[in-house]
Design a protein around this motif. Structure first.
Motif, PDB file in Angstrom:
ATOM      1  N   GLY A 238     -19.263 -25.758  96.787  1.00 10.79           N
ATOM      2  CA  GLY A 238     -18.594 -26.953  97.300  1.00 10.79           C
ATOM      3  C   GLY A 238     -17.976 -27.777  96.191  1.00 10.79           C
ATOM      4  O   GLY A 238     -16.856 -28.268  96.332  1.00 10.79           O
ATOM      5  N   ARG A 239     -18.689 -27.926  95.082  1.00  5.14           N
ATOM      6  CA  ARG A 239     -18.145 -28.681  93.949  1.00  5.14           C
ATOM      7  C   ARG A 239     -16.926 -27.981  93.361  1.00  5.14           C
ATOM      8  O   ARG A 239     -15.933 -28.626  93.022  1.00  5.14           O
ATOM      9  N   LEU A 240     -17.024 -26.647  93.223  1.00  3.10           N
ATOM     10  CA  LEU A 240     -15.910 -25.883  92.674  1.00  3.10           C
ATOM     11  C   LEU A 240     -14.682 -25.986  93.569  1.00  3.10           C
ATOM     12  O   LEU A 240     -13.562 -26.178  93.096  1.00  3.10           O
ATOM     13  N   LYS A 241     -14.915 -25.884  94.890  1.00  2.00           N
ATOM     14  CA  LYS A 241     -13.814 -25.992  95.837  1.00  2.00           C
ATOM     15  C   LYS A 241     -13.185 -27.378  95.774  1.00  2.00           C
ATOM     16  O   LYS A 241     -11.954 -27.521  95.847  1.00  2.00           O
ATOM     17  N   GLN A 242     -14.038 -28.405  95.621  1.00  2.00           N
ATOM     18  CA  GLN A 242     -13.532 -29.768  95.525  1.00  2.00           C
ATOM     19  C   GLN A 242     -12.673 -29.947  94.277  1.00  2.00           C
ATOM     20  O   GLN A 242     -11.618 -30.583  94.330  1.00  2.00           O
ATOM     21  N   MET A 243     -13.116 -29.385  93.147  1.00  2.00           N
ATOM     22  CA  MET A 243     -12.348 -29.483  91.904  1.00  2.00           C
ATOM     23  C   MET A 243     -11.005 -28.781  92.040  1.00  2.00           C
ATOM     24  O   MET A 243      -9.984 -29.268  91.541  1.00  2.00           O
ATOM     25  N   VAL A 244     -11.010 -27.624  92.715  1.00  2.00           N
ATOM     26  CA  VAL A 244      -9.754 -26.886  92.924  1.00  2.00           C
ATOM     27  C   VAL A 244      -8.797 -27.698  93.773  1.00  2.00           C
ATOM     28  O   VAL A 244      -7.588 -27.763  93.498  1.00  2.00           O
ATOM     29  N   GLU A 245      -9.334 -28.330  94.817  1.00  2.00           N
ATOM     30  CA  GLU A 245      -8.494 -29.155  95.686  1.00  2.00           C
ATOM     31  C   GLU A 245      -7.918 -30.344  94.926  1.00  2.00           C
ATOM     32  O   GLU A 245      -6.744 -30.701  95.099  1.00  2.00           O
ATOM     33  N   VAL A 246      -8.762 -30.982  94.090  1.00  2.00           N
ATOM     34  CA  VAL A 246      -8.289 -32.104  93.282  1.00  2.00           C
ATOM     35  C   VAL A 246      -7.169 -31.661  92.361  1.00  2.00           C
ATOM     36  O   VAL A 246      -6.156 -32.349  92.206  1.00  2.00           O
ATOM     37  N   PHE A 247      -7.346 -30.488  91.746  1.00  2.00           N
ATOM     38  CA  PHE A 247      -6.310 -29.972  90.842  1.00  2.00           C
ATOM     39  C   PHE A 247      -5.008 -29.709  91.596  1.00  2.00           C
ATOM     40  O   PHE A 247      -3.921 -30.053  91.117  1.00  2.00           O
ATOM     41  N   LYS A 248      -5.097 -29.094  92.778  1.00  2.00           N
ATOM     42  CA  LYS A 248      -3.892 -28.784  93.546  1.00  2.00           C
ATOM     43  C   LYS A 248      -3.125 -30.046  93.917  1.00  2.00           C
ATOM     44  O   LYS A 248      -1.897 -30.113  93.765  1.00  2.00           O
ATOM     45  N   VAL A 249      -3.864 -31.045  94.406  1.00  2.00           N
ATOM     46  CA  VAL A 249      -3.226 -32.299  94.817  1.00  2.00           C
ATOM     47  C   VAL A 249      -2.597 -33.004  93.613  1.00  2.00           C
ATOM     48  O   VAL A 249      -1.478 -33.506  93.678  1.00  2.00           O
TER      49      VAL A 249
ATOM     50  N   LEU B 112     -14.213 -29.483  78.448  1.00  2.00           N
ATOM     51  CA  LEU B 112     -14.484 -30.904  78.704  1.00  2.00           C
ATOM     52  C   LEU B 112     -13.208 -31.730  78.596  1.00  2.00           C
ATOM     53  O   LEU B 112     -12.959 -32.632  79.406  1.00  2.00           O
ATOM     54  N   ALA B 113     -12.392 -31.420  77.581  1.00  3.75           N
ATOM     55  CA  ALA B 113     -11.134 -32.152  77.394  1.00  3.75           C
ATOM     56  C   ALA B 113     -10.195 -31.931  78.579  1.00  3.75           C
ATOM     57  O   ALA B 113      -9.535 -32.858  79.052  1.00  3.75           O
ATOM     58  N   ALA B 114     -10.138 -30.693  79.069  1.00  6.39           N
ATOM     59  CA  ALA B 114      -9.272 -30.376  80.209  1.00  6.39           C
ATOM     60  C   ALA B 114      -9.734 -31.114  81.464  1.00  6.39           C
ATOM     61  O   ALA B 114      -8.920 -31.641  82.226  1.00  6.39           O
ATOM     62  N   MET B 115     -11.067 -31.173  81.672  1.00  9.05           N
ATOM     63  CA  MET B 115     -11.606 -31.876  82.838  1.00  9.05           C
ATOM     64  C   MET B 115     -11.358 -33.381  82.740  1.00  9.05           C
ATOM     65  O   MET B 115     -11.108 -34.043  83.740  1.00  9.05           O
ATOM     66  N   PHE B 116     -11.420 -33.904  81.513  1.00  7.69           N
ATOM     67  CA  PHE B 116     -11.155 -35.332  81.309  1.00  7.69           C
ATOM     68  C   PHE B 116      -9.709 -35.654  81.665  1.00  7.69           C
ATOM     69  O   PHE B 116      -9.428 -36.654  82.346  1.00  7.69           O
ATOM     70  N   ILE B 117      -8.803 -34.804  81.224  1.00  4.34           N
ATOM     71  CA  ILE B 117      -7.385 -35.021  81.524  1.00  4.34           C
ATOM     72  C   ILE B 117      -7.139 -34.906  83.025  1.00  4.34           C
ATOM     73  O   ILE B 117      -6.378 -35.693  83.605  1.00  4.34           O
ATOM     74  N   LEU B 118      -7.782 -33.941  83.676  1.00  4.33           N
ATOM     75  CA  LEU B 118      -7.624 -33.791  85.124  1.00  4.33           C
ATOM     76  C   LEU B 118      -8.096 -35.049  85.850  1.00  4.33           C
ATOM     77  O   LEU B 118      -7.447 -35.518  86.786  1.00  4.33           O
ATOM     78  N   ALA B 119      -9.231 -35.590  85.401  1.00  2.05           N
ATOM     79  CA  ALA B 119      -9.763 -36.794  86.047  1.00  2.05           C
ATOM     80  C   ALA B 119      -8.808 -37.971  85.903  1.00  2.05           C
ATOM     81  O   ALA B 119      -8.566 -38.715  86.867  1.00  2.05           O
ATOM     82  N   ARG B 120      -8.265 -38.143  84.706  1.00  2.08           N
ATOM     83  CA  ARG B 120      -7.332 -39.255  84.479  1.00  2.08           C
ATOM     84  C   ARG B 120      -6.045 -39.066  85.269  1.00  2.08           C
ATOM     85  O   ARG B 120      -5.513 -40.018  85.849  1.00  2.08           O
ATOM     86  N   LYS B 121      -5.533 -37.845  85.285  1.00  2.00           N
ATOM     87  CA  LYS B 121      -4.303 -37.557  86.025  1.00  2.00           C
ATOM     88  C   LYS B 121      -4.520 -37.738  87.523  1.00  2.00           C
ATOM     89  O   LYS B 121      -3.647 -38.250  88.236  1.00  2.00           O
ATOM     90  N   ALA B 122      -5.690 -37.305  88.019  1.00  2.00           N
ATOM     91  CA  ALA B 122      -5.997 -37.440  89.444  1.00  2.00           C
ATOM     92  C   ALA B 122      -6.084 -38.905  89.839  1.00  2.00           C
ATOM     93  O   ALA B 122      -5.590 -39.312  90.898  1.00  2.00           O
TER      94      ALA B 122
ATOM     95  N   ALA C 212      -9.223 -41.443 101.187  1.00  2.00           N
ATOM     96  CA  ALA C 212      -7.828 -41.628 101.575  1.00  2.00           C
ATOM     97  C   ALA C 212      -6.919 -41.604 100.359  1.00  2.00           C
ATOM     98  O   ALA C 212      -5.785 -41.147 100.427  1.00  2.00           O
ATOM     99  N   MET C 213      -7.423 -42.091  99.231  1.00  2.00           N
ATOM    100  CA  MET C 213      -6.633 -42.056  98.005  1.00  2.00           C
ATOM    101  C   MET C 213      -6.292 -40.622  97.643  1.00  2.00           C
ATOM    102  O   MET C 213      -5.171 -40.292  97.254  1.00  2.00           O
ATOM    103  N   MET C 214      -7.264 -39.708  97.765  1.00  2.00           N
ATOM    104  CA  MET C 214      -7.038 -38.326  97.421  1.00  2.00           C
ATOM    105  C   MET C 214      -6.170 -37.620  98.454  1.00  2.00           C
ATOM    106  O   MET C 214      -5.485 -36.644  98.153  1.00  2.00           O
ATOM    107  N   ARG C 215      -6.203 -38.127  99.732  1.00  2.00           N
ATOM    108  CA  ARG C 215      -5.365 -37.511 100.761  1.00  2.00           C
ATOM    109  C   ARG C 215      -3.949 -38.067 100.753  1.00  2.00           C
ATOM    110  O   ARG C 215      -3.099 -37.589 101.479  1.00  2.00           O
TER     111      ARG C 215
END
Length: 244
Positions: free
Chosen positions: A18-29, A76-86, A238-241
């Motif tokens: 579930g966490r992996l799927k959530q991360m993939v969805e966050v990346f796609k959006v 870790l750096a890639a995940m940090f950038i993804l979080a900031r971009k998201a 809703a922010m993510m959607r």
């Protein structure tokens, strides 16, 4: 006992998936909203490996140690950038929507007690004022710099100072927007987090209790048929959607 272990393993596996799927969805959006997300993530990942490999070779005389360390740091750096971009993409999607400042305020993890409802609202323009209290004092946030918003901001400022008995407790006024003397929506959480702390924890708690005693005057200003308890801004989901 064996059945218990099998059950625990079975329950843990869906959670990880579930966490992996959530991360993939966050990346796609996020990638759909900002095409620079993937290049930045890959750049940070590769740069970490290259830099740490070189340092490992120069300092320790070993390459493999630097590669393994670089993989971990790069991830870790890639995940940090993804979080900031998201986060940035999410704020851009809800920008301009009613209640967007409240969603931004509620994204602050700690340090502020944010009211779940608007504390002032104009029945015609639907402009709202939001409030939070913490060790930096009291913060009043207006959705924009329009005339109705400024009138509401002045009204709530007087109201708060009255309940605080005009004590020397900071009352900060923030106007969300991209103009002069305004704070962009995506910078609102960091701006509030960096505010100078002028109250102790006990003093902050006392201020929060006194503000809680205020009867929300927004209820009397809401048009018939509208429930002010539902005017809570845009939720994190809703922010993510896309703020829908």
């Amino acid at each position: 006992m064996a059945r218990t272990k099998d059950t625990d393993t079975t329950e843990a596996t869906p959670k990880k998936q579930g966490r992996l799927k959530q991360m993939v969805e966050v990346f796609k959006v996020t990638q759909a909203a900002d095409r620079s997300t993937l290049p930045w993530m890959l750049g940070a990942f590769v740069a970490a490996i290259v830099v740490l490999t070189i340092l490992s070779k120069l300092i320790l005389g070993m390459i493999w140690y630097g590669i393994f360390l670089g993989l971990a740091v790069g991830l870790l750096a890639a995940m940090f950038i993804l979080a900031r971009k998201a986060e940035s993409a999410a704020f851009n999607r809800i920008k301009g929507q009613s209640g967007a400042p409240l969603a931004a305020m509620q994204s602050i993890r700690r340090g502020w007690n944010v009211e779940d409802e608007p504390v002032q609202m104009d029945p015609r323009s639907q402009r709202m004022i939001f409030r939070a209290s913490g060790r930096a004092g009291v913060v009043l946030v207006a959705e924009d710099g329009s005339g109705p918003s400024m009138k509401l901001l002045d009204k709530e400022t007087r109201r708060v100072k009255r309940v605080l008995n005009n004590e020397p407790i900071p009352v900060h006024r923030i106007v969300v927007g991209d103009g002069e003397d305004e704070t962009p929506l995506h910078k609102l959480p960091s701006y509030m987090t960096r505010m100078k702390k002028s109250l102790t924890k006990d003093e902050s708690a006392a201020v929060s209790r006194r503000l809680a005693a205020l009867t929300p005057s927004v209820r009397s200003a809401v048009p018939k048929g509208m429930d002010p308890t539902r005017t809570r801004g845009v939720s994190k989901k809703a922010m993510m959607r896309g703020g829908r």
